[in-house]
Design an enzyme around this catalytic site. Structure first.
Site, PDB file in Angstrom:
ATOM      1  N   GLU A  45       0.838  -1.193   0.000  1.00 33.46           N
ATOM      2  CA  GLU A  45       0.000   0.000   0.000  1.00 33.46           C
ATOM      3  C   GLU A  45       0.873   1.243   0.000  1.00 33.46           C
ATOM      4  O   GLU A  45       1.925   1.283   0.640  1.00 33.46           O
ATOM      5  CB  GLU A  45      -0.900  -0.030   1.241  1.00 33.46           C
ATOM      6  CG  GLU A  45      -1.785  -1.281   1.242  1.00 33.46           C
ATOM      7  CD  GLU A  45      -2.665  -1.423   2.476  1.00 33.46           C
ATOM      8  OE1 GLU A  45      -2.535  -0.607   3.405  1.00 33.46           O
ATOM      9  OE2 GLU A  45      -3.468  -2.361   2.494  1.00 33.46           O
ATOM     10  N   CYS A  55       3.606   8.410   0.383  1.00 31.98           N
ATOM     11  CA  CYS A  55       4.135   7.579   1.462  1.00 31.98           C
ATOM     12  C   CYS A  55       4.336   6.165   0.906  1.00 31.98           C
ATOM     13  O   CYS A  55       3.372   5.534   0.458  1.00 31.98           O
ATOM     14  CB  CYS A  55       3.119   7.600   2.607  1.00 31.98           C
ATOM     15  SG  CYS A  55       3.550   6.551   3.970  1.00 31.98           S
ATOM     16  N   CYS A  84       5.989  -6.400   8.220  1.00 32.12           N
ATOM     17  CA  CYS A  84       7.102  -5.864   9.006  1.00 32.12           C
ATOM     18  C   CYS A  84       7.326  -6.778  10.193  1.00 32.12           C
ATOM     19  O   CYS A  84       6.375  -7.283  10.785  1.00 32.12           O
ATOM     20  CB  CYS A  84       6.764  -4.453   9.496  1.00 32.12           C
ATOM     21  SG  CYS A  84       8.073  -3.723  10.502  1.00 32.12           S
ATOM     22  N   CYS A 112       5.464  -3.488  16.279  1.00 30.15           N
ATOM     23  CA  CYS A 112       4.959  -2.426  17.168  1.00 30.15           C
ATOM     24  C   CYS A 112       3.468  -2.688  17.426  1.00 30.15           C
ATOM     25  O   CYS A 112       2.705  -2.959  16.487  1.00 30.15           O
ATOM     26  CB  CYS A 112       5.147  -1.054  16.519  1.00 30.15           C
ATOM     27  SG  CYS A 112       6.866  -0.730  16.082  1.00 30.15           S
ATOM     28  N   CYS A 124       0.408  -1.031  15.529  1.00 28.19           N
ATOM     29  CA  CYS A 124       0.522  -0.934  14.077  1.00 28.19           C
ATOM     30  C   CYS A 124      -0.097  -2.141  13.380  1.00 28.19           C
ATOM     31  O   CYS A 124       0.199  -3.291  13.721  1.00 28.19           O
ATOM     32  CB  CYS A 124       2.007  -0.831  13.725  1.00 28.19           C
ATOM     33  SG  CYS A 124       2.328  -0.872  11.966  1.00 28.19           S
ATOM     34  N   GLY A 145       6.308  -1.493   6.569  1.00 29.50           N
ATOM     35  CA  GLY A 145       7.687  -1.935   6.750  1.00 29.50           C
ATOM     36  C   GLY A 145       8.563  -0.946   7.476  1.00 29.50           C
ATOM     37  O   GLY A 145       8.259   0.241   7.557  1.00 29.50           O
ATOM     38  N   GLU A 146       9.645  -1.484   8.033  1.00 30.61           N
ATOM     39  CA  GLU A 146      10.697  -0.648   8.636  1.00 30.61           C
ATOM     40  C   GLU A 146      11.752  -0.451   7.546  1.00 30.61           C
ATOM     41  O   GLU A 146      12.475  -1.397   7.187  1.00 30.61           O
ATOM     42  CB  GLU A 146      11.276  -1.363   9.862  1.00 30.61           C
ATOM     43  CG  GLU A 146      12.656  -0.923  10.293  1.00 30.61           C
ATOM     44  CD  GLU A 146      12.759   0.567  10.657  1.00 30.61           C
ATOM     45  OE1 GLU A 146      11.928   1.058  11.432  1.00 30.61           O
ATOM     46  OE2 GLU A 146      13.684   1.227  10.137  1.00 30.61           O
ATOM     47  N   SER A 198      10.455   7.182  15.105  1.00 29.48           N
ATOM     48  CA  SER A 198       9.219   6.922  15.858  1.00 29.48           C
ATOM     49  C   SER A 198       9.609   6.655  17.298  1.00 29.48           C
ATOM     50  O   SER A 198      10.150   5.590  17.604  1.00 29.48           O
ATOM     51  CB  SER A 198       8.503   5.694  15.290  1.00 29.48           C
ATOM     52  OG  SER A 198       8.083   5.954  13.992  1.00 29.48           O
ATOM     53  N   ASN A 243       7.506   7.509  20.469  1.00 30.84           N
ATOM     54  CA  ASN A 243       6.251   6.991  21.047  1.00 30.84           C
ATOM     55  C   ASN A 243       6.261   6.756  22.559  1.00 30.84           C
ATOM     56  O   ASN A 243       5.212   6.716  23.170  1.00 30.84           O
ATOM     57  CB  ASN A 243       5.795   5.705  20.344  1.00 30.84           C
ATOM     58  CG  ASN A 243       5.638   5.941  18.857  1.00 30.84           C
ATOM     59  OD1 ASN A 243       5.171   7.009  18.453  1.00 30.84           O
ATOM     60  ND2 ASN A 243       6.050   5.017  18.043  1.00 30.84           N
ATOM     61  N   ASN A 280      -4.538   6.473  16.233  1.00 31.89           N
ATOM     62  CA  ASN A 280      -5.649   6.002  15.376  1.00 31.89           C
ATOM     63  C   ASN A 280      -5.997   4.581  15.777  1.00 31.89           C
ATOM     64  O   ASN A 280      -5.204   3.681  15.500  1.00 31.89           O
ATOM     65  CB  ASN A 280      -5.199   5.899  13.915  1.00 31.89           C
ATOM     66  CG  ASN A 280      -4.934   7.233  13.310  1.00 31.89           C
ATOM     67  OD1 ASN A 280      -5.760   8.115  13.400  1.00 31.89           O
ATOM     68  ND2 ASN A 280      -3.767   7.370  12.700  1.00 31.89           N
TER      69      ASN A 280
END
Ligand code: SF4
Length: 373
Positions: free
Chosen positions: A109, A123, A130, A134, A137, A177-178, A233, A235, A310
């Site tokens: 995507e 993006c 991944c 996390c 995610c 993905g990372e 990231s 967090n 989200n």
């Protein structure tokens, strides 16, 4: 993809793997075909491939031998557009997610995000799934299915440009993905996207976002691009909390990440973007604010992006109230940090941060270890 090549005079058929043009810079291509029939047209064919999604040695006026030589070695593989999802916006500038299919049937995507008047950010995904896991995610729930290669990463840009007429001024690696877990391919994709004969995107128009992959940071640093943007990231800025949110933290704790970022900083003026997904009741307390400030100060110049959580398919918590977001931002500013609130775009079509992923992909996950720094 394999192709049959009949060698003149030998009567034998050889099988040769064809390369996709999208994974090469123009100079790499020119060097490879130097001295070959039609090799002098490398830069023209490259420009057409990148800007128009077209590979047409015949149309360039080459003779049959040169045309065959080009087709036997190279091809141009775009991705299939499976579907798109639009999030309506009052001003008509919609965030759109495109689901694209690779040659071996996996869906990845990418998201087009409006950034102001006639400006768009794309993006990109760097992996199918991944392995960093996390917990907030959707992509992390898939696990790693496979890495994308450089050509597949660049193909997201060419495909959306040619098939969906998406213009793009900025690229961010914040999709599935990372990126630094697939650093070789991402670095090569950056070089291709930066190529003046292709997309000609400046370093400052490119952003890599990492959860804190230290080895990958070293590889990215070796590019020697002082204006490439890096966002991290974060967090949570306390190890016990970050361990729970981002398993990578159990291998690369905050002090180690902080040291790696300090080593990475290419110039005194470089600004790190530090992303902070705000989870009400978990990482929005006064001690969290102080910890973020302690993490950021030694890095030099930073900009903290506060991103309201989200909820995905299995929510960790609720979405924060506006007042909670504003209060957290005000407290960070009081610590002397530059802060901006990142407006969440695309959440209605599962295109916002942490929402990319496809439940069906979970069946394909490999049994690969979690990231080992
Ligand atoms: Fe991977 Fe990024 Fe999702 Fe973490 S947030 S699981 S690094 S895609």
């Amino acid at each position: 993809m394999m192709t049959k090549v009949r060698l003149a005079g030998l009567g034998r058929i050889w099988f040769q793997r064809r390369m996709t043009l999208l994974g090469l810079t123009s100079d790499e291509l020119a060097a490879e075909v130097k001295g070959q029939p039609g090799g002098g047209l490398a830069h023209k064919l490259y420009r057409e491939a990148m800007r128009e999604g077209r590979f047409d040695p015949e149309g360039a006026g080459l003779g049959p031998r040169a045309v065959e030589a080009w087709h036997s070695r190279y091809h141009l593989e775009l991705l299939e557009v499976v579907r798109t999802h639009d999030e309506p916006a009052p001003d008509g500038r919609r965030t759109t997610k495109a689901v694209l299919r690779t040659h071996d049937g996996f869906e990845v995507e990418c998201v087009r995000i409006p950034m102001g008047r006639d400006r768009w950010t794309l993006c990109l995904s760097s992996q199918v799934g991944c392995r960093l896991g996390c917990v907030f995610c959707e992509t992390g729930k898939i696990g790693l299915v496979r890495h994308l290669d450089a050509a597949e990463i660049v193909a997201q840009v060419v495909t959306t440009r040619v098939k969906l007429a998406w213009p793009v001024q900025k690229i961010v690696f914040m999709g599935m993905g990372e990126p630094l877990d697939n650093a070789e391919a991402v670095v090569q994709a950056l070089r291709v996207l930066h190529d003046p004969r292709g997309f000609a995107l400046g370093q400052a128009q490119l952003t890599v976002c990492t959860a804190g992959h230290v080895e990958g940071l070293r590889r990215l640093s070796s590019l020697g691009w002082p204006r490439l943007n890096l966002s991290v990231s974060l967090n949570a800025a306390q190890d016990a909390k970050r361990d729970k949110l981002m398993p990578i933290n159990r291998r690369v704790p905050l002090a180690e990440l902080q040291a790696a970022l300090i080593r990475f900083r290419p110039t005194e003026r470089f600004i790190f973007a530090v992303n902070y997904c705000l989870l009400p009741g978990f990482n929005d307390g006064a001690e969290d604010v102080r910890a973020v400030a302690d993490f950021c100060r030694p890095l030099g110049r930073c900009l903290v992006n506060v991103i309201p959580y989200n909820p995905g398919s299995r929510p960790l918590t609720r979405r924060p109230e506006e007042a909670e977001v504003e209060a957290f931002i005000a407290d960070l500013k009081a610590e002397g940090l530059p802060v901006q609130r990142r407006r969440t775009k695309g959440q209605g079509v599962m295109a916002a941060c942490g929402q990319l992923g496809n439940v069906r992909l979970r069946a394909h996950r490999q049994r690969l270890p979690v990231y080992d720094a």
